[in-house]
Write an enzyme that holds these catalytic residues in place. Sequence first.
Site, short mmCIF file in Angstrom:
data_model
loop_
_atom_site.label_atom_id
_atom_site.label_comp_id
_atom_site.label_asym_id
_atom_site.label_seq_id
_atom_site.Cartn_x
_atom_site.Cartn_y
_atom_site.Cartn_z
N TYR A 68 0.84 -1.21 0.00
CA TYR A 68 0.00 0.00 0.00
C TYR A 68 0.87 1.26 0.00
O TYR A 68 0.61 2.21 -0.74
CB TYR A 68 -0.89 -0.05 1.24
CG TYR A 68 -1.88 1.08 1.39
CD1 TYR A 68 -3.02 1.15 0.59
CD2 TYR A 68 -1.71 2.05 2.37
CE1 TYR A 68 -3.94 2.17 0.75
CE2 TYR A 68 -2.63 3.06 2.54
CZ TYR A 68 -3.74 3.12 1.73
OH TYR A 68 -4.66 4.13 1.90
N LYS B 120 0.90 4.16 -2.92
CA LYS B 120 0.48 5.51 -2.59
C LYS B 120 1.56 6.54 -2.89
O LYS B 120 1.27 7.64 -3.36
CB LYS B 120 0.07 5.58 -1.11
CG LYS B 120 -1.27 4.92 -0.81
CD LYS B 120 -2.39 5.52 -1.66
CE LYS B 120 -3.76 5.04 -1.30
NZ LYS B 120 -4.81 5.59 -2.20
#
Length: 736
Positions: free
Chosen positions: A162, A166
């Site tokens: 993640y 991001k």
Amino acid sequence: MSLSFEGRVVLVTGAGGGLGKEYALSFAERGALVVVNDLGTDTKGGGKSSAAADKVVEEIRAKGGKAVANYDSVEDGEKLVQAVLDAFGRIDVVVNNAGILRDRSFARTSDLDWDLIQRIHLRGSFLVTRAAWNHMKNQKFGRIIMTASAAGIYGNFGQANYSAAKLGMLGLANTLAIEGRKYNVYCNTIAPVAGSRLTETVMPPDLVAALKPEHVAPLVLWLCHEQCQENGGLFEVGAGWIGKLRWERSRGQIVRKKNKPMSPEGVRDQWDKICDFTDATKPTSVQESLQSIVEVLSSLESEEGVGANLTAVAASPTLGSGVNPSAAVGQKLPPSTFHFTHTQCILYALGVGMSTKDPDHLRFLYEGSEDFSCLPTFGVIVSQASMMDGSLGSVPGLDIDLTRVLHGEQYLELYKPLPTSGSLTSEATVADVLDKGSGAVILLDVNTYSGRELVCYNQFSVFVVGAGGFGGKRTSEKAKAPVPPPKRAPDAVVIDSTTRDQAALYRLSGDWNPLHIDPSFAAMGGFKAPILHGLCSFGFAARHVLKQFANNDPSRFKAIKVRFAKPVMPGQSLQTEMWKEGNRIHIQCKVKETDAVVLAGAYVDLHASEASAEKPTQAGGLQSELVFAEIGRRVKDMGSELVKKVNAVFSWEITKDGKNAAQWTIDLKNGSGSVHRGPFSGKADVTFTVSDEDFMEVVQGKVNPQKAFFAGKLKVRGNIMLSQKLEVILKDHAKL
């Protein structure tokens, strides 16, 4: 005045709940046509349902808004955007909000855990944005939001997949901001903290409940509005708090010498200096980031080099053992004599942006003018030979590489108005040498004489990259220090456009550094094109003050001090902000297009006079100047198109305190259109007369133009029906 999105088409991905739902409801509430996209999966990407998107659409329609649902995956970007076009005919805003989580410690992260997160977050945002990109470019408007995360910025245990996705979205956004800027397509990134399906897995329940999505949505709406000019920003937001982030970099330390190997021991020994954030820099582009590397290569590997920023001194390199202040301070450089005629004075005035378009400039451009004068800042030209001939490197105690010398600050003081011709002799002395750690600062005092009479004094403050660390003092009472501006709104603002050939013209006054003319040489310094001379911007700012607060009277000019902060590209517009405090005018100069400060801590001191200009000259301080400058830039970009649509010439007479203060012409009939200060040479189709205050009320939409007309605040002569076309121009092309 509330922000409206009437007629704008907004696509929000992942809008079935949480933040996405709040964005969709907020846009619709303010008149936007909203496409609510949601695949209807669970937080790990499993399943599929139309219920979430349908429910949000129903809520919007129940409140009188317009919205349609879409159930496509963000991996089908082309299909998704086509659905937006089919529904509403255009696309103005994309909010990339869709996302899932598959949290695992790094050791337990599977290929599927990694790939699925990258596909939905990073690749999905890429595919949706790419599908909308050309539509936004063609319509000259677009706003894009990328959703990053604190996990991407700072890292977070169990979220390697993640975090990588991001932060990848931030990199994508930064590049889109650069590529889209000239098309009015802006891209910003947010790192929100709010209660949602994704955050409930990593936050306590009471915190999830307290961090409401409605405390994030207002930032997204502002960044997507046409009034907002923010581009390439990164913002953390949550609980009603918003903060902007930027990169910071230590000054660093060179750990190798020419023809000697670089070693890990050398790195170890300099580690404290490498990690010292004292006087840290804040690079904002690849060019700025690469400058330090290019400097090292330039000084160690080649016989020619270029400094990292602003005006670098062009000279032959002289490598030596270092700096010895006790030997250098007080040393005098060989005197230099500058011979000039009125031609050099005029050429300099043109080089710093003066033009015959402004009648006030004629006294500096025409030798036959009754009050023909030399611009005060020409005083740097007559003395700059002390910096340009390489003699600084021959001073005992200054065994330095002149290719690494940067022009950091400049002070100029006049003791009498400069002559328009003659011979002036300059004598330079090393006033002090300072140790700034990452480099040395040399203060060079230059006194310039006409015969035995002192005419002007300059202090050149130059920074020698990599020459610090010799154990010297950091400050000097001999230095002319910069002064920050007052913490209030400026008293006057002037915006002036440089031309593409500004640097090519200015260099004819004697600064022949190829950094300002040769693209290949500029590329060595990390610049995409030749940059403007720092002293050219210096000249622009000084004449802005001279006009606004001294009625262009050079005898009122006493002194100027500036610190060169960032480079300017020829063709960009300089915005000079001015604050009057007694006889001192504080100034700050920015690039209008980027808001980057290029001259900082600057001021101009004026002599008092019996007719002291306590206020700016009649045209100074007009708010309308900002609007006409903005319209001028937009007309420059879209002139041909506007000429076809409008085919008229508009004249504006701006008043202040009941007196004529300025006249502007918007020519949308001839050539590719233009906006200039002064009357139209022929006959304008429509002439408007309005006060500066009422003009701003009309432009900002606070007063209806028709009401202003019937109230006698806006007077119109000529073809009044054409005023309707002008209203569209002001509305669409003068948003400040």
